[in-house]
Design an enzyme around this catalytic site. Sequence first.
Site, mmCIF file in Angstrom:
data_model
loop_
_atom_site.group_PDB
_atom_site.id
_atom_site.type_symbol
_atom_site.label_atom_id
_atom_site.label_comp_id
_atom_site.label_asym_id
_atom_site.label_seq_id
_atom_site.Cartn_x
_atom_site.Cartn_y
_atom_site.Cartn_z
ATOM 1 N N HIS A 104 0.803 -1.215 0.000
ATOM 2 C CA HIS A 104 0.000 0.000 0.000
ATOM 3 C C HIS A 104 0.839 1.269 0.000
ATOM 4 O O HIS A 104 0.291 2.369 0.083
ATOM 5 C CB HIS A 104 -0.930 0.008 1.214
ATOM 6 C CG HIS A 104 -1.973 -1.060 1.165
ATOM 7 N ND1 HIS A 104 -2.985 -1.081 0.247
ATOM 8 C CD2 HIS A 104 -2.132 -2.175 1.919
ATOM 9 C CE1 HIS A 104 -3.749 -2.138 0.430
ATOM 10 N NE2 HIS A 104 -3.245 -2.828 1.444
ATOM 11 N N GLN A 163 -1.428 -14.337 2.961
ATOM 12 C CA GLN A 163 -2.509 -13.564 3.577
ATOM 13 C C GLN A 163 -3.871 -14.120 3.162
ATOM 14 O O GLN A 163 -4.119 -14.400 1.986
ATOM 15 C CB GLN A 163 -2.406 -12.091 3.199
ATOM 16 C CG GLN A 163 -1.336 -11.377 4.009
ATOM 17 C CD GLN A 163 -1.609 -9.884 4.115
ATOM 18 O OE1 GLN A 163 -1.016 -9.098 3.411
ATOM 19 N NE2 GLN A 163 -2.510 -9.519 5.011
ATOM 20 N N GLU A 198 -7.601 -13.114 2.921
ATOM 21 C CA GLU A 198 -8.295 -11.834 2.893
ATOM 22 C C GLU A 198 -9.640 -11.869 2.171
ATOM 23 O O GLU A 198 -10.268 -10.819 2.002
ATOM 24 C CB GLU A 198 -7.408 -10.781 2.211
ATOM 25 C CG GLU A 198 -6.046 -10.614 2.866
ATOM 26 C CD GLU A 198 -5.244 -9.491 2.254
ATOM 27 O OE1 GLU A 198 -5.298 -8.362 2.792
ATOM 28 O OE2 GLU A 198 -4.563 -9.732 1.237
ATOM 29 N N ASP A 252 -9.601 -6.090 4.361
ATOM 30 C CA ASP A 252 -10.106 -6.671 3.120
ATOM 31 C C ASP A 252 -11.083 -7.803 3.390
ATOM 32 O O ASP A 252 -12.082 -7.956 2.680
ATOM 33 C CB ASP A 252 -8.950 -7.159 2.253
ATOM 34 C CG ASP A 252 -8.300 -6.017 1.486
ATOM 35 O OD1 ASP A 252 -9.016 -5.344 0.718
ATOM 36 O OD2 ASP A 252 -7.104 -5.789 1.660
#
Length: 259
Positions: free
Chosen positions: A46, A149, A151, A177
């Site tokens: 990000h 991850q 999500e 998310d």
Amino acid sequence: MRPSLARARLLQQRPVRIVCMYYPTAMLPAHAAKAGYDAVWLDTEHNTWDPGELRRVIQLHHLANIDCIVRTGSRDPATLYHLLEDGATGLMVPFVNTAADAAALVRATRFPPLGERGLDGASLDNHFYLNGTTDYPAQANAQTLLIAQIETPEAVANVDAIAATPGIDGLFIGPGDLSLRLGCPLDWNEPAMIAAEDAVAAAAKQHGIAWGRPAGSAEQITAIAAKGAQLIAHGSDFGSVLVGLQQGGATLQSALPAS
């Protein structure tokens, strides 16, 4: 090759204490190490990092003797193993939704027989080839962390198969998310979030790997540790600035109420 603090703690069945770095902050690795953290989760998913700046910050983790786990949105094999060659202890990869996704990451980041990572050995992770490469591939496979991850609802549905993928070391829930895609508030007391967390915990336990998530309070840390979580993230540079400036502003206001 530098031994991983996180790997050592996982082998001892102890939690890995993780702090997040969003922005290039030269002092953070040293201060995190002194504060008792084992690893810094360095976020490039990000946030935009200049490649040279990224290499420099990873080197500062080596100087402080703290693990650097880079969260990257890239799936390009060369990009992934360049991060490891530059000295990252591990990778955290977002949106791993299927066992096929997990297997592709293993192929990109593990040396044979686990994967198909390209061999060089002239970079920081192998001490710039000072001792050759005889033991390097095996040491890299043993010391590098690969964290998937979880999500999305698809990832939760496939979490057992993801956890069963040889070469995956851990599962890490991305709460923002996941809650967005589950259509529920970001609240760990939400039934859908509890069910997802329990599914991740069960899959990790079944296949003997680690799992974790961000935890915002001592109560949350205690709760997930009781479920077997070992990858426990608490604190960040962003949060420290946010809280610190709020406290500083409040102190100024109390001391200078009429100003």
